[in-house]
Design an enzyme around this catalytic site. Sequence first.
Site, PDB file in Angstrom:
ATOM      1  N   CYS A 112       0.809  -1.223   0.000  1.00  0.00           N
ATOM      2  CA  CYS A 112       0.000   0.000   0.000  1.00  0.00           C
ATOM      3  C   CYS A 112       0.837   1.266   0.000  1.00  0.00           C
ATOM      4  O   CYS A 112       0.351   2.331  -0.373  1.00  0.00           O
ATOM      5  CB  CYS A 112      -0.944   0.010   1.202  1.00  0.00           C
ATOM      6  SG  CYS A 112      -2.192  -1.294   1.151  1.00  0.00           S
ATOM      7  N   HIS A 125      -9.034   3.970  -1.718  1.00  0.00           N
ATOM      8  CA  HIS A 125      -7.643   3.531  -1.569  1.00  0.00           C
ATOM      9  C   HIS A 125      -7.196   2.754  -2.803  1.00  0.00           C
ATOM     10  O   HIS A 125      -7.164   1.531  -2.795  1.00  0.00           O
ATOM     11  CB  HIS A 125      -7.547   2.665  -0.307  1.00  0.00           C
ATOM     12  CG  HIS A 125      -6.196   2.128   0.005  1.00  0.00           C
ATOM     13  ND1 HIS A 125      -5.027   2.651  -0.513  1.00  0.00           N
ATOM     14  CD2 HIS A 125      -5.825   1.085   0.813  1.00  0.00           C
ATOM     15  CE1 HIS A 125      -4.001   1.963  -0.040  1.00  0.00           C
ATOM     16  NE2 HIS A 125      -4.465   1.006   0.764  1.00  0.00           N
ATOM     17  N   CYS A 140       0.259   2.232   6.694  1.00  0.00           N
ATOM     18  CA  CYS A 140       0.575   0.832   6.929  1.00  0.00           C
ATOM     19  C   CYS A 140       0.712   0.107   5.602  1.00  0.00           C
ATOM     20  O   CYS A 140       0.096   0.483   4.606  1.00  0.00           O
ATOM     21  CB  CYS A 140      -0.495   0.180   7.800  1.00  0.00           C
ATOM     22  SG  CYS A 140      -2.170   0.302   7.136  1.00  0.00           S
TER      23      CYS A 140
END
Length: 383
Positions: free
Chosen positions: A89, A339, A369
């Site tokens: 991510c 996202h 994260c």
Amino acid sequence: MAEAYIVGAVRTPVGRRNGGLADAHPADLGAHAIGELVRRTGVDPSAVDDVVFGCVDTVGPQAGDIARTCWLAAGLPQEVPGVTVDRQCGSSQQAVHFAAQAVLSGTSDLVVAGGVQNMSRIPIAYAMTAGQALGFDGPFSGSKGWQARYGGQEVSQFRGAEMIAARWDISRADMEEFAYESHRRALRAIDEGRFAAEIAPYEGVTTDEGPRRDTTPEKMAALRTLVDGGRLTAAVSSQISDGAAALLIASEEAVRTHGLTPRARVHHLSVRGGDPIMMLSAPIPATAHALRRTGMSIGDIDTVEINEAFASVVLAWLKETGADPARVNPNGGAIALGHPLGATGARLMTSLLHELERTGGRYGLQTMCEGGGQANVTIIERL
């Protein structure tokens, strides 16, 4: 001492799953962000040393070094190379780090950094099941070393988010209140035009599609949990999304030579690891590390962008850091805005820069994260 400057930052709107960007080729999404970046900054594209883009699940239309493909799809000089980064991510935040490090080392003067992801076309489940269909083990099940160290423990972001909620005693109600506020802040930002300067509309899509005007605490409370006996629901999780973002990182020499206007200075960049099973708690030690290295306190930070992978991630980080919630994700986060995995880091940095400019803040901190129990931290100083 060498400096690395952010000269420009632009993004596409974030499209919701199967929304207005679903049919866009990832290379065209990335090309749109890059092309607009070049246009807005006025940089000579032939002077760019490299293109570093983040992307996760580089299969199908995202395969073949999507950074290079995006640049070429934008019609830009073919002598400029590109490389694709996967730190899960945090991929495009890491792309910004690599770009800044290249400039700080003196090996590059102008680097385009960013990321792209079309999750409507390439969902995570597709990449995983495609490998299984070919007879490959999963990323952990085939490793003797991993099994010896961590055994057969389940490794998933959902489990990690649940573990965080349990360890920091974060209730479902706490998370739903946070998620509702994320939508409220995002809608306020849209209505006030706060994102207008950072967004380059794409084929009729002019604004982020994720925020829900019809959501209510009652609707959130009615959803089923992701696992039996758990605390998390879809309402407190980030959305599956599509989008791209790009930034131009420049050296002092490039700023002088090309007549560029720096908007921010990269004050600090680092990345740290944490528990790969809990996975999503790494922003806590990574932030502490960054503040120690810089001699700063969390009170010195005017605006924070921490990715809302799940509400429990941000709420645990807030408990540990003591940050002012009003300064954290002031215009909403991934729970509302979405996202698009490989693009989110660059999207957050773009929004962080624009928010500092809007409010007159000096320092901004970004963290998120990442798979494997990792977290990048970037601190920028508005100029």
